[in-house]
Design an enzyme around this catalytic site. Structure first.
Site, PDB file in Angstrom:
ATOM      1  N   THR A 198       0.819  -1.226   0.000  1.00 11.91           N
ATOM      2  CA  THR A 198       0.000   0.000   0.000  1.00 11.91           C
ATOM      3  C   THR A 198       0.844   1.262   0.000  1.00 11.91           C
ATOM      4  O   THR A 198       0.487   2.256  -0.639  1.00 11.91           O
ATOM      5  CB  THR A 198      -0.930   0.006   1.235  1.00 11.91           C
ATOM      6  N   ASP A 201       1.611  -6.433  -4.675  1.00 13.82           N
ATOM      7  CA  ASP A 201       0.771  -6.470  -3.471  1.00 13.82           C
ATOM      8  C   ASP A 201       1.278  -7.669  -2.671  1.00 13.82           C
ATOM      9  O   ASP A 201       1.484  -8.749  -3.236  1.00 13.82           O
ATOM     10  CB  ASP A 201      -0.692  -6.683  -3.902  1.00 13.82           C
ATOM     11  N   SER A 202       1.469  -7.509  -1.368  1.00 10.73           N
ATOM     12  CA  SER A 202       2.132  -8.574  -0.609  1.00 10.73           C
ATOM     13  C   SER A 202       1.283  -9.834  -0.482  1.00 10.73           C
ATOM     14  O   SER A 202       1.782 -10.873  -0.052  1.00 10.73           O
ATOM     15  CB  SER A 202       2.582  -8.084   0.766  1.00 10.73           C
ATOM     16  N   SER A 203       0.009  -9.772  -0.891  1.00 13.34           N
ATOM     17  CA  SER A 203      -0.787 -11.004  -0.911  1.00 13.34           C
ATOM     18  C   SER A 203      -0.272 -11.956  -1.983  1.00 13.34           C
ATOM     19  O   SER A 203      -0.596 -13.138  -1.973  1.00 13.34           O
ATOM     20  CB  SER A 203      -2.262 -10.684  -1.175  1.00 13.34           C
ATOM     21  N   THR A 261       1.637  -4.692   4.072  1.00 13.96           N
ATOM     22  CA  THR A 261       1.444  -5.129   5.460  1.00 13.96           C
ATOM     23  C   THR A 261       0.806  -6.514   5.564  1.00 13.96           C
ATOM     24  O   THR A 261       0.977  -7.203   6.562  1.00 13.96           O
ATOM     25  CB  THR A 261       0.554  -4.129   6.240  1.00 13.96           C
ATOM     26  N   ASP A 262       0.057  -6.916   4.520  1.00 16.24           N
ATOM     27  CA  ASP A 262      -0.736  -8.148   4.653  1.00 16.24           C
ATOM     28  C   ASP A 262       0.107  -9.360   5.024  1.00 16.24           C
ATOM     29  O   ASP A 262      -0.305 -10.166   5.862  1.00 16.24           O
ATOM     30  CB  ASP A 262      -1.497  -8.433   3.341  1.00 16.24           C
ATOM     31  N   THR A 271       2.647 -10.062  14.408  1.00 16.01           N
ATOM     32  CA  THR A 271       1.436 -10.473  13.696  1.00 16.01           C
ATOM     33  C   THR A 271       0.680  -9.221  13.255  1.00 16.01           C
ATOM     34  O   THR A 271       0.608  -8.250  14.009  1.00 16.01           O
ATOM     35  CB  THR A 271       0.527 -11.285  14.667  1.00 16.01           C
ATOM     36  N   GLN A 313      -4.233 -20.805  19.126  1.00  8.44           N
ATOM     37  CA  GLN A 313      -5.049 -19.818  18.399  1.00  8.44           C
ATOM     38  C   GLN A 313      -5.043 -18.468  19.118  1.00  8.44           C
ATOM     39  O   GLN A 313      -5.423 -17.455  18.540  1.00  8.44           O
ATOM     40  CB  GLN A 313      -6.494 -20.314  18.282  1.00  8.44           C
ATOM     41  N   CYS A 314      -4.652 -18.469  20.392  1.00  7.06           N
ATOM     42  CA  CYS A 314      -4.580 -17.200  21.137  1.00  7.06           C
ATOM     43  C   CYS A 314      -3.344 -16.440  20.696  1.00  7.06           C
ATOM     44  O   CYS A 314      -2.298 -17.026  20.439  1.00  7.06           O
ATOM     45  CB  CYS A 314      -4.468 -17.440  22.632  1.00  7.06           C
TER      46      CYS A 314
HETATM   47  N1  ASP Z   1      -2.664  -5.382   0.206  1.00  2.10           N
HETATM   48  C1  ASP Z   1      -1.585  -4.542   0.700  1.00  2.10           C
HETATM   49  C2  ASP Z   1      -0.315  -5.368   0.688  1.00  2.10           C
HETATM   50  O1  ASP Z   1      -0.102  -6.134   1.607  1.00  2.10           O
HETATM   51  C3  ASP Z   1      -1.901  -4.048   2.063  1.00  2.10           C
HETATM   52  C4  ASP Z   1      -0.864  -3.138   2.684  1.00  2.10           C
HETATM   53  O2  ASP Z   1       0.225  -2.939   2.228  1.00  2.10           O
HETATM   54  O3  ASP Z   1      -1.192  -2.542   3.745  1.00  2.10           O
HETATM   55  O4  ASP Z   1       0.458  -5.302  -0.224  1.00  2.10           O
END
Ligand code: ASP
Length: 342
Positions: free
Chosen positions: A15, A59-61, A91-92, A167, A279-280
């Site tokens: 982002t 995009d990091s996804s 951030t993802d 996380t 999971q916590c």
């Molecule tokens: N979809 C974005 C990514 O991870 C989200 C971000 O950067 O905040 O590339």
């Protein structure tokens, strides 16, 4: 005359470097030139700043182990020429990437700081400027002539965290990350306050080594009340499956019904490594506390202690990639190798 710090920015996307595409009105990454135009502040640093960019930025996804290899190799190839590295990343999946890099970069003695933002750099209220500027200052910071933070970290909003303890927990606010089981390595306000007690000491006299073999024949299995044996059996029968992060309840508990334990034993007897991760978000697995945890231990499930899922996944990929013996993998998985558990 004192030598200027030299920092390499590695722009991968995310982002921080996105803009709305006029045709779709959706956010997508733009190139580094456009980012640096929005950041005249970079010219005010009295540092040697250089940037390399992924082409195209992503995009990091879309990140996968081959991207981690690219980042690790870029750090390695430039290691002697720079005092620190700042990785601009979405951030993802940043917590996965920072965890992976912490395992891939062995005997690191310079800072590798991941950062990004929740709002693109071109937006007036962006959090990206402060994040980049602080991450660069942290990457250049020294203590007694040595890098202050010779670790793979994530810097976000006001906190510097150990990467493999982090996380993403918030998709909306600027404080997107937490490190629930380990204190921040530094906090920024008027000053940058380092928590030197919490920072790893680099191994003396060792040279950086990169481990680029990762084996992603692994899975994450999150338990839920009502889970059925056929789901477990199908999962454990996935061809090539070598290890599973088993996300359990509370302090590492799972059903202790016979059918459930039979499925767990089916997996462990086939040689599939099962790693118990809670999971916590905060706290640790303790399979000696409840009957429902003890049964897992007896069925051959390994203790992940207070590891994050992100670090567990990447540590397993790293250990499996090293072609170690099963006994060694089992030993290393429950031992801290980069400060990822305690
Ligand atoms: N979809 C974005 C990514 O991870 C989200 C971000 O950067 O905040 O590339």
């Amino acid at each position: 005359m004192e030598k200027k710090p030299s920092i390499l920015l590695i722009y991968t996307g995310g982002t921080i470097g996105m803009a709305y595409r006029p045709d779709t009105n959706l956010l997508a990454p733009v190139n580094f030139e456009e980012i640096s135009q929005q950041l005249p502040e970079l010219k005010r640093f009295n540092y040697n700043l250089r940037a390399v960019s992924f082409d195209p930025p992503i995009d990091s996804s879309n990140i996968d182990p081959s991207t981690w290899v690219r980042i690790a190799e870029t750090v390695y190839e430039n290691y002697q020429s720079f005092d620190g590295f700042v990785i601009l990343h979405g951030t993802d999946t940043m917590a996965y990437s920072a965890s992976a890099l912490s395992f891939m970069l062995e005997d690191l003695d310079k800072p590798v700081i991941f950062t990004g933002s929740q709002l693109p750099i071109g937006i007036l209220r962006t959090d990206g400027k402060e994040n980049i500027i602080s991450a660069i200052e942290i990457a250049a910071a020294t203590e007694n002539g040595k890098p202050a933070v010779p670790e793979v970290c994530i810097f976000f909003q006001n906190s510097l965290f150990r990467g493999n303890r982090t996380t993403k927990f918030n998709a909306e606010y600027f404080n997107a990350f937490i490190s629930a089981n380990y204190p921040p390595l530094a906090e920024t306000g008027i000053d940058i306050k380092f928590n030197f007690e919490a920072i790893l000491k680099p191994a003396k006299g060792k040279k950086l080594k990169i481990n680029t073999r990762l084996d992603n024949n692994i899975g994450i299995l999150k338990l839920f009340p009502g889970i059925k044996s056929n789901l477990l059996r199908s999962f454990f029968n996935i061809p090539g499956l070598k290890a599973v992060v088993l996300e359990t309840f509370g302090s590492g508990n799972a059903p202790n019904a016979g059918w459930f334990l039979d499925e767990i034993k089916y997996a462990t007897s086939k040689g599939v490594i099962l790693l118990n991760v809670s999971q916590c978000t905060a706290g640790s697995v303790d399979m000696t506390k409840y009957e429902t945890g003890k049964k897992l231990l007896e069925a051959g499930v390994l203790n992940g202690y207070n590891i994050t899922t992100e670090a567990a996944v990447t540590k397993l990929m790293f250990l499996l990639g090293q072609k170690l013996k099963e006994k060694e993998i089992k030993l290393f998985i429950s031992t801290p190798i980069r400060g990822e558990i305690n």
